[in-house]
Design a protein around this motif. Structure first.
Motif, mmCIF file in Angstrom:
data_model
loop_
_atom_site.group_PDB
_atom_site.id
_atom_site.type_symbol
_atom_site.label_atom_id
_atom_site.label_comp_id
_atom_site.label_asym_id
_atom_site.label_seq_id
_atom_site.Cartn_x
_atom_site.Cartn_y
_atom_site.Cartn_z
ATOM 1 N N VAL A 53 0.948 -1.125 0.293
ATOM 2 C CA VAL A 53 -0.204 -0.044 0.129
ATOM 3 C C VAL A 53 1.121 1.260 -0.043
ATOM 4 O O VAL A 53 0.703 2.296 -0.200
ATOM 5 C CB VAL A 53 -0.919 0.323 1.347
ATOM 6 N N ASN A 54 1.743 0.895 0.429
ATOM 7 C CA ASN A 54 2.815 2.668 0.566
ATOM 8 C C ASN A 54 4.501 1.535 1.028
ATOM 9 O O ASN A 54 4.427 0.717 0.946
ATOM 10 C CB ASN A 54 2.696 3.390 1.499
ATOM 11 N N GLY A 55 5.220 3.240 0.519
ATOM 12 C CA GLY A 55 6.408 2.602 1.154
ATOM 13 C C GLY A 55 6.530 2.004 2.553
ATOM 14 O O GLY A 55 7.236 1.618 3.413
ATOM 15 N N THR A 56 6.102 2.949 3.285
ATOM 16 C CA THR A 56 6.135 2.724 4.706
ATOM 17 C C THR A 56 5.826 1.169 5.466
ATOM 18 O O THR A 56 6.441 0.537 5.979
ATOM 19 C CB THR A 56 4.932 3.669 6.122
ATOM 20 N N SER A 57 4.408 0.988 4.457
ATOM 21 C CA SER A 57 4.601 -0.638 4.841
ATOM 22 C C SER A 57 5.631 -1.789 4.199
ATOM 23 O O SER A 57 5.754 -3.030 4.793
ATOM 24 C CB SER A 57 2.911 -1.269 4.097
ATOM 25 N N ALA A 58 6.410 -1.626 3.179
ATOM 26 C CA ALA A 58 6.965 -2.223 2.605
ATOM 27 C C ALA A 58 7.799 -2.239 3.846
ATOM 28 O O ALA A 58 8.745 -3.223 3.339
ATOM 29 C CB ALA A 58 7.511 -1.415 1.021
ATOM 30 N N LEU A 59 8.556 -0.887 4.483
ATOM 31 C CA LEU A 59 9.556 -1.040 5.358
ATOM 32 C C LEU A 59 9.048 -1.871 6.409
ATOM 33 O O LEU A 59 10.296 -2.604 7.228
ATOM 34 C CB LEU A 59 9.758 0.358 5.319
ATOM 35 N N HIS A 60 8.023 -1.647 7.507
ATOM 36 C CA HIS A 60 7.717 -2.285 7.941
ATOM 37 C C HIS A 60 7.938 -4.189 7.815
ATOM 38 O O HIS A 60 8.069 -5.025 8.238
ATOM 39 C CB HIS A 60 5.959 -2.203 8.223
ATOM 40 N N VAL A 61 6.987 -4.872 6.528
ATOM 41 C CA VAL A 61 7.152 -5.923 6.668
ATOM 42 C C VAL A 61 8.367 -6.550 6.292
ATOM 43 O O VAL A 61 8.587 -7.762 6.324
ATOM 44 C CB VAL A 61 5.764 -6.727 5.192
ATOM 45 N N SER A 62 9.323 -5.931 5.622
ATOM 46 C CA SER A 62 10.905 -6.027 5.343
ATOM 47 C C SER A 62 11.768 -6.394 6.226
ATOM 48 O O SER A 62 12.195 -7.223 6.172
ATOM 49 C CB SER A 62 11.983 -4.792 4.111
ATOM 50 N N LEU A 63 10.837 -5.798 7.458
ATOM 51 C CA LEU A 63 12.169 -5.869 8.763
ATOM 52 C C LEU A 63 11.377 -7.229 9.192
ATOM 53 O O LEU A 63 12.054 -7.296 9.465
ATOM 54 C CB LEU A 63 11.562 -4.362 9.512
ATOM 55 N N ILE A 64 10.324 -7.091 9.112
ATOM 56 C CA ILE A 64 9.397 -8.512 9.814
ATOM 57 C C ILE A 64 9.993 -9.551 9.200
ATOM 58 O O ILE A 64 10.153 -10.766 9.841
ATOM 59 C CB ILE A 64 7.791 -8.769 9.920
ATOM 60 N N ALA A 65 9.581 -9.668 7.701
ATOM 61 C CA ALA A 65 9.993 -10.400 6.944
ATOM 62 C C ALA A 65 11.876 -10.838 7.581
ATOM 63 O O ALA A 65 12.289 -12.481 7.119
ATOM 64 C CB ALA A 65 9.268 -10.899 5.602
ATOM 65 N N SER A 66 12.859 -9.867 7.925
ATOM 66 C CA SER A 66 14.327 -10.560 8.235
ATOM 67 C C SER A 66 14.737 -10.841 9.120
ATOM 68 O O SER A 66 15.723 -10.894 9.722
ATOM 69 C CB SER A 66 14.817 -9.208 7.659
ATOM 70 N N GLY A 67 13.219 -10.696 10.224
ATOM 71 C CA GLY A 67 13.403 -11.100 11.923
ATOM 72 C C GLY A 67 13.561 -10.303 13.162
ATOM 73 O O GLY A 67 14.160 -10.616 13.769
ATOM 74 N N VAL A 68 13.304 -9.040 12.840
ATOM 75 C CA VAL A 68 14.075 -8.874 13.388
ATOM 76 C C VAL A 68 12.098 -8.361 14.202
ATOM 77 O O VAL A 68 11.439 -7.964 14.736
ATOM 78 C CB VAL A 68 13.704 -6.983 13.386
ATOM 79 N N LEU A 69 13.693 -8.436 16.004
ATOM 80 C CA LEU A 69 12.449 -9.320 17.199
ATOM 81 C C LEU A 69 12.395 -7.818 17.985
ATOM 82 O O LEU A 69 13.200 -6.908 18.087
ATOM 83 C CB LEU A 69 13.050 -10.056 17.578
ATOM 84 N N PRO A 70 11.109 -7.703 19.110
ATOM 85 C CA PRO A 70 11.674 -6.691 19.684
ATOM 86 C C PRO A 70 12.583 -6.712 20.569
ATOM 87 O O PRO A 70 13.812 -7.999 20.326
ATOM 88 C CB PRO A 70 10.427 -7.340 21.331
ATOM 89 N N ASP A 71 13.701 -5.928 21.024
ATOM 90 C CA ASP A 71 14.653 -5.759 21.357
ATOM 91 C C ASP A 71 16.109 -5.494 20.307
ATOM 92 O O ASP A 71 17.306 -5.402 20.964
ATOM 93 C CB ASP A 71 14.747 -6.360 22.727
ATOM 94 N N ASP A 72 15.705 -6.412 19.467
ATOM 95 C CA ASP A 72 16.874 -5.712 18.326
ATOM 96 C C ASP A 72 17.462 -4.916 18.271
ATOM 97 O O ASP A 72 16.422 -3.438 17.826
ATOM 98 C CB ASP A 72 16.408 -6.833 16.852
ATOM 99 N N GLU A 73 18.256 -4.432 17.650
ATOM 100 C CA GLU A 73 18.598 -3.357 17.114
ATOM 101 C C GLU A 73 18.973 -3.197 15.726
ATOM 102 O O GLU A 73 19.530 -3.886 14.918
ATOM 103 C CB GLU A 73 19.589 -2.542 17.965
ATOM 104 N N VAL A 74 18.606 -1.639 14.970
ATOM 105 C CA VAL A 74 18.306 -1.453 13.893
ATOM 106 C C VAL A 74 19.247 0.294 13.329
ATOM 107 O O VAL A 74 18.654 0.988 14.046
ATOM 108 C CB VAL A 74 17.155 -1.340 13.003
ATOM 109 N N ILE A 75 20.689 -0.065 12.430
ATOM 110 C CA ILE A 75 20.801 0.655 12.016
ATOM 111 C C ILE A 75 20.315 2.042 11.158
ATOM 112 O O ILE A 75 20.401 1.329 10.277
ATOM 113 C CB ILE A 75 22.231 0.768 11.952
ATOM 114 N N VAL A 76 20.571 3.388 11.328
ATOM 115 C CA VAL A 76 20.056 3.355 10.765
ATOM 116 C C VAL A 76 20.037 5.379 10.664
ATOM 117 O O VAL A 76 20.774 5.989 11.328
ATOM 118 C CB VAL A 76 17.970 3.873 10.757
#
Ligand SMILES: *Cc1c(COP(=O)(O)O)cnc(C)c1O
Length: 378
Positions: A53-76
């Motif tokens: 639906v948009n770029g934000t949702s693309a980013l959101h599911v990409s993180l989930i699909a990559s296995g990002v879990l609560p308490d992980d960190e992401v460099i941005v």
């Protein structure tokens, strides 16, 4: 009024959207969705594309699909539109903010490397932040205003530290790094087709990837994680994140013209530079020798004391200009998260202005903008 960035709708958009309306295929199933996914993936050179639906949702599911879990960190990067940071928090993970390279405004890859070497420790196959003891799971580079991040060293860093790289390529469809299209470097990569992007579907996005399993996972998560075409059977917490056929129809028409859009953007960018060439107070960003930008946005740098007055002056002449984003690590909801040695981005924020850059902007309009800039400095 000369707008900052207007969509260009002059191809088959009406025709293809009418086809959807005439046939009743208006929602998230339909030929145009598949066609759009295939066209974009092929253009970038990845095997799969999953429209969202948009770029934000693309980013959101990409993180989930990559296995990002609560308490992980992401460099941005701290210098970015805010969406890639918000999605980290949607996952209850933690952003670690990084500085930018003042010449391109993109993530400072050297500082990322420095951070991982001096502030992190590699154990049990993963990289952990010594300060927080959290696992660093992903790197989320953003190709700012169309200019690519220096991907080669970044991918090496990812490889060496077992950190997944996810590209935020929402601003850089059509840009190239060392001859290869941006959006093909990370494990999963995200695009946006919002109204002001290089092509638009009104609102829309896509995840592109070479990994079949990840593409399927993204497709699954974006369609409510439904496992059966008849029964309402689901095996995960899914999302309603799919693009509609009407929007995809517009996207197919837009993709037919992307080459022309980019060449017009490039031509206009050169014209701006030529017209402001002799102004010592106005600097343009650099295009690195290994980079080919899609020239999505035109950014100038002026001495700090002139930034706000110049913006006000141009707005008073009905020229829509904008400062760049406030640094995210300074915003109230993010100020308590970790940031690493950010100094260059502060200077960049204080000096940059974005100029009108629509594909359809006329030569006279660019001349008017540059005349006004010259008048201001007089
Ligand atoms: C536009 C943009 C997004 C989000 O895209 P939407 O389609 O508006 O959700 C994400 N990241 C960056 C850097 C953007 O510029």
């Amino acid at each position: 009024m000369i707008p900052l960035s207007e969509p260009e709708i002059s191809g088959n958009e009406w025709k293809y959207i009418k086809e959807c309306l005439d046939t009743g295929w208006v929602s998230s199933a339909g030929d145009f969705v598949t066609r759009f996914e295939e066209i974009v993936a092929k253009y970038i050179g990845t095997k799969y594309g999953v429209a969202t639906v948009n770029g934000t949702s693309a980013l959101h599911v990409s993180l989930i699909a990559s296995g990002v879990l609560p308490d992980d960190e992401v460099i941005v990067p701290t210098l970015s539109f805010i969406a890639p940071v918000n999605v980290i928090r949607y996952c209850s993970a933690f952003p670690v903010f990084m500085d930018c390279d003042p010449e391109t405004l993109c993530l400072d890859v050297e500082k990322v490397s420095e951070f991982l070497t001096s502030e992190c420790i590699f154990r049990d196959g993963y990289t952990f932040n010594k300060l927080t003891n959290r696992k660093i799971l992903a790197l989320l580079p953003v190709h700012i205003f169309g200019h690519p991040v220096d991907m080669e060293p970044l991918l090496e860093i990812g490889e060496k530290n077992n950190i997944i790289v996810i590209e935020d390529a929402t601003e850089s469809l059509g840009s190239e790094y060392k001859g290869r299209k941006i959006g093909g470097f990370g494990k999963l990569n995200c695009l946006s087709f919002n109204g002001n992007k290089i092509i638009t579907t009104g609102g829309g996005g896509m995840v592109v990837t070479d990994h079949n399993e990840l593409a399927e996972k993204v497709r699954h998560l974006t369609t409510q994680a439904k496992t059966d075409t008849i029964e309402y059977d689901h095996d995960d917490i899914g999302y309603n994140y799919r693009l509609t056929n009407i929007q995809a129809a517009m996207g197919v028409a837009q993709m037919e013209n992307i080459k022309e859009f980019i060449s017009l953007k490039r031509k206009n960018s050169i014209l701006y530079r030529e017209l402001l060439f002799d102004m010592s107070d106005v600097e343009f960003l650099q295009e690195k020798p290994w980079a080919k930008s899609n020239h999505w946005f035109y950014t100038i740098r002026v001495p700090k004391k002139h930034k706000n007055p110049l913006i006000e002056y141009l707005l008073s002449k009905s020229i829509q200009v904008r400062p760049i984003w406030k640094l995210i690590h300074s915003l109230p909801m993010y100020k308590d998260f970790q940031s690493y040695a950010i100094d260059k981005a502060l200077v960049v924020y204080e000096s940059c202005i974005n100029l009108p850059c629509s594909v359809s902007i006329k030569q006279e309009e660019i001349e008017f903008v540059t005349d006004c800039i010259q008048n201001y400095f007089k």
